[in-house]
Design a protein around this motif. Structure first.
Motif, PDB file in Angstrom:
ATOM      1  N   PRO A 293      64.117  63.159   1.438  1.00 59.89           N
ATOM      2  CA  PRO A 293      64.537  62.110   1.957  1.00 59.89           C
ATOM      3  C   PRO A 293      66.002  62.239   1.859  1.00 59.89           C
ATOM      4  O   PRO A 293      66.685  61.718   3.006  1.00 59.89           O
ATOM      5  N   LEU A 294      66.767  62.701   1.034  1.00 57.32           N
ATOM      6  CA  LEU A 294      68.338  62.952   1.102  1.00 57.32           C
ATOM      7  C   LEU A 294      68.433  64.031   2.297  1.00 57.32           C
ATOM      8  O   LEU A 294      69.488  63.741   3.051  1.00 57.32           O
ATOM      9  N   ALA A 295      67.694  65.043   2.386  1.00 53.14           N
ATOM     10  CA  ALA A 295      68.022  66.115   3.492  1.00 53.14           C
ATOM     11  C   ALA A 295      67.955  65.459   4.784  1.00 53.14           C
ATOM     12  O   ALA A 295      68.708  65.512   5.435  1.00 53.14           O
ATOM     13  N   VAL A 296      66.999  64.555   5.223  1.00 58.33           N
ATOM     14  CA  VAL A 296      66.717  64.007   6.383  1.00 58.33           C
ATOM     15  C   VAL A 296      67.934  62.910   6.598  1.00 58.33           C
ATOM     16  O   VAL A 296      68.445  62.888   7.799  1.00 58.33           O
ATOM     17  N   LYS A 297      68.220  62.352   5.678  1.00 58.95           N
ATOM     18  CA  LYS A 297      69.262  61.183   5.723  1.00 58.95           C
ATOM     19  C   LYS A 297      70.466  61.746   6.260  1.00 58.95           C
ATOM     20  O   LYS A 297      71.099  61.446   7.250  1.00 58.95           O
ATOM     21  N   GLU A 298      70.857  62.974   5.334  1.00 57.40           N
ATOM     22  CA  GLU A 298      72.260  63.461   5.916  1.00 57.40           C
ATOM     23  C   GLU A 298      72.314  64.398   6.873  1.00 57.40           C
ATOM     24  O   GLU A 298      73.170  64.375   7.643  1.00 57.40           O
ATOM     25  N   GLY A 299      71.153  64.787   7.277  1.00 54.61           N
ATOM     26  CA  GLY A 299      71.025  65.852   8.563  1.00 54.61           C
ATOM     27  C   GLY A 299      71.064  64.995   9.775  1.00 54.61           C
ATOM     28  O   GLY A 299      71.681  65.350  10.801  1.00 54.61           O
ATOM     29  N   ARG A 300      70.488  63.874   9.828  1.00 49.56           N
ATOM     30  CA  ARG A 300      70.497  62.851  10.844  1.00 49.56           C
ATOM     31  C   ARG A 300      71.835  62.588  10.999  1.00 49.56           C
ATOM     32  O   ARG A 300      72.604  62.150  12.023  1.00 49.56           O
ATOM     33  N   ARG A 301      72.567  62.220   9.985  1.00 50.54           N
ATOM     34  CA  ARG A 301      74.141  61.750   9.832  1.00 50.54           C
ATOM     35  C   ARG A 301      75.032  62.925  10.545  1.00 50.54           C
ATOM     36  O   ARG A 301      75.864  62.284  11.422  1.00 50.54           O
ATOM     37  N   ILE A 302      74.769  63.970  10.042  1.00 49.47           N
ATOM     38  CA  ILE A 302      75.567  65.114  10.715  1.00 49.47           C
ATOM     39  C   ILE A 302      75.342  65.346  12.308  1.00 49.47           C
ATOM     40  O   ILE A 302      76.169  65.280  12.954  1.00 49.47           O
ATOM     41  N   ILE A 303      74.080  64.933  12.707  1.00 52.41           N
ATOM     42  CA  ILE A 303      73.759  64.890  14.157  1.00 52.41           C
ATOM     43  C   ILE A 303      74.388  63.910  14.764  1.00 52.41           C
ATOM     44  O   ILE A 303      75.215  64.015  15.794  1.00 52.41           O
ATOM     45  N   ARG A 304      74.461  62.476  14.314  1.00 51.29           N
ATOM     46  CA  ARG A 304      75.205  61.538  14.773  1.00 51.29           C
ATOM     47  C   ARG A 304      76.584  61.600  15.037  1.00 51.29           C
ATOM     48  O   ARG A 304      76.964  61.586  15.762  1.00 51.29           O
TER      49      ARG A 304
END
Length: 86
Positions: free
Chosen positions: A54-65
């Motif tokens: 859950p944290l990896a996906v949240k932070e990964g998507r934030r970095i991509i944005r």
């Protein structure tokens, strides 16, 4: 295509590239990692990655944005491996 995911399966890099194919862009960059056979003079047999998804996906998507907003990236996608790799 702008996404981040975690998988325990081998990543099909050819299929992954097709997900990002965009005739309006002039380049494609991909980073692949693999298990090396040694580290600091010692044999390496395998690696095991643990991911709190859950944290990896949240932070990964934030970095991509952020990359899209700050640098004008057209498409970005990332897959992070989880589990045992030999």
């Amino acid at each position: 295509m702008n996404d981040f995911e975690v998988t325990g399966r081998p990543i099909d890099t050819v299929a992954f590239r097709q997900r990002l194919l965009d005739p309006g862009c002039g380049a494609y960059v991909q980073f692949d990692g693999w298990v090396r056979d040694h580290n600091e003079g010692r044999e390496v047999l395998r690696l095991e990655y643990e991911v709190y998804e859950p944290l990896a996906v949240k932070e990964g998507r934030r970095i991509i944005r952020e990359a899209i907003e700050r640098f004008g990236v057209s498409n970005a996608c990332a897959i992070h491996r989880n589990g045992l790799m030999e």
